[in-house]
Write an enzyme that holds these catalytic residues in place. Sequence first.
Site, mmCIF file in Angstrom:
data_model
loop_
_atom_site.group_PDB
_atom_site.id
_atom_site.type_symbol
_atom_site.label_atom_id
_atom_site.label_comp_id
_atom_site.label_asym_id
_atom_site.label_seq_id
_atom_site.Cartn_x
_atom_site.Cartn_y
_atom_site.Cartn_z
ATOM 1 N N LYS A 129 23.883 20.593 -26.280
ATOM 2 C CA LYS A 129 24.157 21.871 -25.615
ATOM 3 C C LYS A 129 22.975 22.142 -24.688
ATOM 4 O O LYS A 129 21.883 22.493 -25.141
ATOM 5 C CB LYS A 129 24.335 22.981 -26.642
ATOM 6 N N ASP A 131 20.453 23.740 -22.153
ATOM 7 C CA ASP A 131 20.017 25.129 -22.024
ATOM 8 C C ASP A 131 19.738 25.443 -20.555
ATOM 9 O O ASP A 131 18.607 25.375 -20.086
ATOM 10 C CB ASP A 131 18.762 25.351 -22.871
ATOM 11 N N TYR A 239 30.255 18.708 -18.246
ATOM 12 C CA TYR A 239 30.768 18.599 -19.610
ATOM 13 C C TYR A 239 32.251 18.944 -19.732
ATOM 14 O O TYR A 239 32.793 18.960 -20.828
ATOM 15 C CB TYR A 239 29.952 19.456 -20.580
ATOM 16 N N LYS A 326 24.122 25.737 -33.208
ATOM 17 C CA LYS A 326 22.839 26.153 -32.620
ATOM 18 C C LYS A 326 21.660 25.662 -33.449
ATOM 19 O O LYS A 326 21.697 25.670 -34.677
ATOM 20 C CB LYS A 326 22.791 27.687 -32.525
ATOM 21 N N CYS A 423 -20.504 28.296 -19.979
ATOM 22 C CA CYS A 423 -21.817 28.011 -19.390
ATOM 23 C C CYS A 423 -22.544 29.264 -18.923
ATOM 24 O O CYS A 423 -23.688 29.188 -18.486
ATOM 25 C CB CYS A 423 -21.688 27.001 -18.250
ATOM 26 N N CYS A 438 -14.638 29.756 -13.349
ATOM 27 C CA CYS A 438 -16.080 29.667 -13.521
ATOM 28 C C CYS A 438 -16.648 29.068 -12.239
ATOM 29 O O CYS A 438 -16.135 28.079 -11.733
ATOM 30 C CB CYS A 438 -16.385 28.761 -14.716
ATOM 31 N N CYS A 444 -20.941 23.070 -15.693
ATOM 32 C CA CYS A 444 -20.110 23.634 -16.755
ATOM 33 C C CYS A 444 -19.459 22.479 -17.529
ATOM 34 O O CYS A 444 -18.680 21.718 -16.950
ATOM 35 C CB CYS A 444 -19.076 24.548 -16.116
HETATM 36 S S1 IVH Z 1 31.703 23.376 -23.253
HETATM 37 C C1 IVH Z 1 35.326 25.933 -22.787
HETATM 38 N N1 IVH Z 1 29.677 21.745 -23.431
HETATM 39 O O1 IVH Z 1 27.131 26.731 -23.424
HETATM 40 C C2 IVH Z 1 34.014 25.556 -23.290
HETATM 41 N N2 IVH Z 1 29.238 24.012 -22.919
HETATM 42 O O2 IVH Z 1 27.691 28.984 -25.176
HETATM 43 C C3 IVH Z 1 33.012 25.464 -22.243
HETATM 44 N N3 IVH Z 1 26.890 24.526 -22.526
HETATM 45 O O3 IVH Z 1 28.885 28.620 -21.081
HETATM 46 C C4 IVH Z 1 31.714 25.037 -22.701
HETATM 47 N N4 IVH Z 1 26.123 22.494 -22.826
HETATM 48 O O4 IVH Z 1 27.216 26.957 -20.178
HETATM 49 C C5 IVH Z 1 30.077 22.999 -23.206
HETATM 50 N N5 IVH Z 1 27.985 20.181 -23.554
HETATM 51 C C6 IVH Z 1 28.372 21.429 -23.340
HETATM 52 C C7 IVH Z 1 27.471 22.449 -23.027
HETATM 53 C C8 IVH Z 1 27.941 23.745 -22.828
HETATM 54 C C9 IVH Z 1 25.812 23.745 -22.528
HETATM 55 C C10 IVH Z 1 26.874 25.990 -22.256
HETATM 56 C C11 IVH Z 1 27.908 26.434 -21.268
HETATM 57 C C12 IVH Z 1 28.663 27.545 -21.921
HETATM 58 C C13 IVH Z 1 27.748 27.927 -23.054
HETATM 59 C C14 IVH Z 1 28.552 28.492 -24.205
#
Ligand code: IVH
Length: 685
Positions: A129, A131, A239, A326, A423, A438, A444
């Site tokens: 996932k 970020d 994705y 998560k 220093c 400094c 230093c």
């Molecule tokens: S699938 C319909 N795959 O996570 C489902 N989301 O908390 C669409 N995200 O808004 C999301 N990596 O921005 C999917 N491998 C991944 C992801 C991912 C990050 C984010 C995405 C989404 C958010 C949801």
Amino acid sequence: MEQLSLLDDVVAKSEAGLRASELTVLIRHHNDCYHKLDAPEISDAEFDAMMRELLELEEKWPELATPDSPTQRVGGNPLERFAQVFHRLPMLSLENAMQEDEIRAFEQRVRSLLALPDEMVIAYQCEPKMDGLAIELVYRDGLLEQASTRGNGVVGEDVTANIRTIRTIPLRLSGSGFPELLEVRGEVYLPLQAFQQLNQQREEEGEPPFANPRNAAAGSIRQLDPAVVARRPLAMVCYGVGMIETESRTQTGLMSQLAAWGLPVSDQARQVTGIEEAVACFLDLQEQRDSLPYEIDGMVIKVDDLRLQQELGEKSRSPRWAIACKFPPRQATTRINEIILSVGRTGVITPVANLEPVELSGVTVSRATLHNWDEIRRKDIRVGDKVIVERAGDVIPAVVKVLLDQRSGAEQELPEPEVCPVCGSKAAREAGEVAVRCQGGLACPPQLAESIIHFASRDAMDIDGLGSKYIEQLISLGLVKDIADLYQLTREEFMQFERMGDKLAENLLAAIAASKQQELSRFIFALGIRHVGERTAKTLAERFGSIDNLQAATLEELTSIRDVGPAVAVSIRSFFDAPANQAVLQRLKEAGVAPTVEEKRVGGRLAGLTFVFTGTLTTLGRDEAKRLVESEGGNVTGSVSKKTDYVVAGSEAGSKLEKARALGISVLSEDELLAMLAKDVKINK
Ligand code: IVH
């Protein structure tokens, strides 16, 4: 006559068209080498020169600027605001699972909704996932038409110009078989290394650093000026899809299809069978989290079979066929017990918070950087405050915010330091700077290794053989505490080093001794005065003629010199005003360091001639060749123009050579240049 000039135009245009396609192919190739293969074949300067040439051609003949031209990535004019974009299919969010049991419960829901028999195992695709921020790309007939943010899921913002600057996103799909309309969804993010560089640069420029890579990516995409975005090395991982008619049957197959069209997909995605394998995959990914070059905040598990996905369908805000698992948060609440001042290798004094130790995603955190005093004021951070700290990748944790409502009134503000905590030299910040530094550069201790390495380096005092390895040893043995100590070293002292022989020790001593007579401009550069680079050092040497004169120069005298702005003048003055630096200069003088004033080669053999180097110069190297040409009064510039007299071409010379030929400029080999200089040259490899 008119017909002839019309014909000229047609010929010129078709030549320009040919050159533009040639440049496009070259730029795409080098772009892939750099961004996809991580193996650049040419220098950044050569790449930029090609891009500039293409831009010039497109400016002159706008019809050459196709929508998928590489120039579309450099960022056009700033926008006033972003236009709204309605997503054809809403961009959904994901339900979260915080514990392993919740992942298993997800499978139970899926099984019962599909009424699957117990013996049927479900295949899943497990993906990191990312970020960052969600973006939708729309390709029409294979060309990138529009890119938009998620917004509220239904309406987002048109960020096409910004997205075009991301080099790994294709402007034109490759391969074949793509639908007329393709909507691809993914996450735009800033890799960790780029995030750290960006924050460092922001601190140097006096702007508040971003708290984490996600904020940096979101802040970048929401920039109205695409040229700014183009300088931030954002990346994307696709994705999923929006509107698309696909022949793929699985999520895994769909991702391979996107990759075949040239779209970036994750190299960490795994196909697994059964939920227990997905749980194992999640634990595995969590272990790898800190070694990945980008920030992830969990793993997404998706039912792999697209038919099953369709059958499961969506709830109002999230699909029933996927779940976000998560990782533990990288944020925690703790207390600042004390603020200490740390002095870095460049003299910057950074306030660091000593924290009540707290567990942050598996690591005990007891320190956090507070960056600088502007940040301390902006966040109103005080000793004793309850704060939220965050760890992003391998970056040192930072204080995100103070819990102001939990103050007791006993918290204490931290004044900006006036002296260096190590220093004792004066500490100050220059106008427009955020960092407090400094000023005792030469004496230093934290700045020592850096200042000696710079002092001895080839473009400075050129002490042959005295590299960072020996310098670190000299410091750790306590033999050198500042640059003046170098001139007191003895043969016996060098002989204490590992693998040091008589001959080597003698060579090192001879090189140190020879540097006593080094040119004044190099000596000035070698002192490492902030803002004084090679060019300024040359100007100062020419203007003042001796280190004593420079040391005595007033601010007015310094600012009256062309090329020396107020910030440079202040920096020179504070350097010579620091008693610690004065003491080192005095000891250098006593050791016999007497820089010489180089005669100006106005009448040198290459006076008035302009040279450009291209390709790899195997005998001399570019720096040495430049020095030699300049020492004979010649000029060296970076790009070929009508004003260029000679282009010196080494191996694998690039577009500059072609341009030289096109302009009829004389091309020299490295040997021919040496013959032209026709004297014994010292060759430094
Ligand atoms: S699938 C319909 N795959 O996570 C489902 N989301 O908390 C669409 N995200 O808004 C999301 N990596 O921005 C999917 N491998 C991944 C992801 C991912 C990050 C984010 C995405 C989404 C958010 C949801």
